[in-house]
Scaffold this active site. Sequence first.
Site, mmCIF file in Angstrom:
data_model
loop_
_atom_site.group_PDB
_atom_site.id
_atom_site.type_symbol
_atom_site.label_atom_id
_atom_site.label_comp_id
_atom_site.label_asym_id
_atom_site.label_seq_id
_atom_site.Cartn_x
_atom_site.Cartn_y
_atom_site.Cartn_z
ATOM 1 N N GLY A 24 0.830 -1.203 0.000
ATOM 2 C CA GLY A 24 0.000 0.000 0.000
ATOM 3 C C GLY A 24 0.859 1.245 0.000
ATOM 4 N N THR A 25 0.249 2.377 -0.373
ATOM 5 C CA THR A 25 0.991 3.626 -0.293
ATOM 6 C C THR A 25 1.132 4.022 1.178
ATOM 7 O OG1 THR A 25 -1.057 4.848 -0.602
ATOM 8 C CG2 THR A 25 0.286 4.483 -2.557
ATOM 9 N N ALA A 26 2.106 4.889 1.434
ATOM 10 C CA ALA A 26 2.489 5.178 2.822
ATOM 11 C C ALA A 26 1.526 6.124 3.523
ATOM 12 C CB ALA A 26 3.892 5.778 2.836
ATOM 13 N N LYS A 38 -8.155 7.510 2.728
ATOM 14 C CA LYS A 38 -7.109 6.880 3.546
ATOM 15 C C LYS A 38 -7.046 7.465 4.946
ATOM 16 C CE LYS A 38 -3.551 5.102 2.150
ATOM 17 N NZ LYS A 38 -2.128 5.000 1.804
#
Lengths: 244, 230
Positions: free
Chosen positions: A35-37, A67
Amino acid sequence: MQGNEQQAYDRGITIFSPDGRLYQVEYAREAVKRGTASVGVRTEDGVVIAADRHARSPLIERDSIEKIHEIDSHVGVASAGHVADARQLIDVARRQAQVNRLRYDEPASVESLTKEITDYIQQYTQTGGARPFGVALLVAGIEDGEPRLFETDPSGTPYEWQAVAIGGSREDIQTFLEDEYAEEMDLEAGIELALRALASVNEDGLDATGVDIATIDVESEQFEKLAEDDIAERLEEFELGGEN
Amino acid sequence: MYDPENRLTDAYEPEVGNLPNEDGGRDEENVVKTGTTTVGISTENGVIIATDRRASLGGRFVSNKQVQKVEQIHPTAAMTLVGSVGGAQSFIRSLRAEADLYEVRRDEPLSIHALATLAGNFARGGPYFAINPIVGGVDEDGSHVYSVDPAGGVLEDDYTVTGSGTMVATGTIEGQYDPEMSLGEARDLAIRAVNAAAERDTGSGNGVVLAEITDEGVEIDAFDDYETAE
């Protein structure tokens, strides 16, 4: 390729390998890395959570990529990993926050909310027929006037941090945070550090629509999302923007 | 019942143990009741709770002359038993368990407001029939006295009285209470109030039990007569 011997131990979530590992939980941690941070920074004036939510197509409605989530007025969560899994945990946290208000007529503490979430996650590392949650969360909020920042991982362990990164490029961002973090930052400096941390692993720079930021201020004790304009302004000020 | 597998179950139930079931068909005549006068007074330095010591059957017979009607339920809080003795005793055990569980889990005691809210939720959710306790305690915000009614109403006040001797005891305190009064003065006033009720209310009498609650803890003493208590 892995041998048959190891495969046998990653079939069932409830089966330990002979060397005491739970492969499914470790695979779930890999899912988080894909996943993106997301980044969390605790300052004296409050907590900042920021998430990289860049879109895979310009046609997608940006607001549909969520998110960062409000749990209760004084607590927010940022996720990394499977968004669908995150939504389940976020709903657990939201309901538990309200249960605490019904039961005690008090806002839930950030620590107890985190532990409710991690206890819930843990059940899925010990129950047959289910898979663990492929997501890590940052739980940020104000508790008794103090800023708190916690992380949950797929094993169901809670950790408390001053500043932390989850998701892709976690190690690099964490190193950046370790170098740059200072305890006596104000909230604005926390926002800057969070943005710089996310930008440190994005060669093309950040763009305001691809970042989500929320703060929970010690004074107001309110979860607040930054508007896109405010993010754009800061990206320009800190020279973190892309070429657009 | 609360299900540990699903931590989101009923917010109004104890986490350990059950609420009692329906009261229907209970032999009212043989239920021991406290009758009772219980008084709670809040001061800057702490809370005084005073109660009488009589239990009665059917309002005609004194079935016990040395009941302790105030119990510690929290490091710095106490609650009175008012109404059915069985209901009140199980109520106190439940609240004490919940307060202990909360503290061991969260590493800090329940606030008195949260404790009173929990008591109100249990009173409302389960038929601990005819209980009407006082919750008094001290926390970070100071001293608090709450009355909890059988329907779950939770009301905070500077001082409060419950039980069959309420009218008489309240009359004694009315006009005499001063928010600036010392803990010792509050103690004397509480004793006078219970004594007055004991003189005029047939459900109250046989001496006084005093709970003195400060940020240090709860101290409970029983006295056969009102003079020695003072």
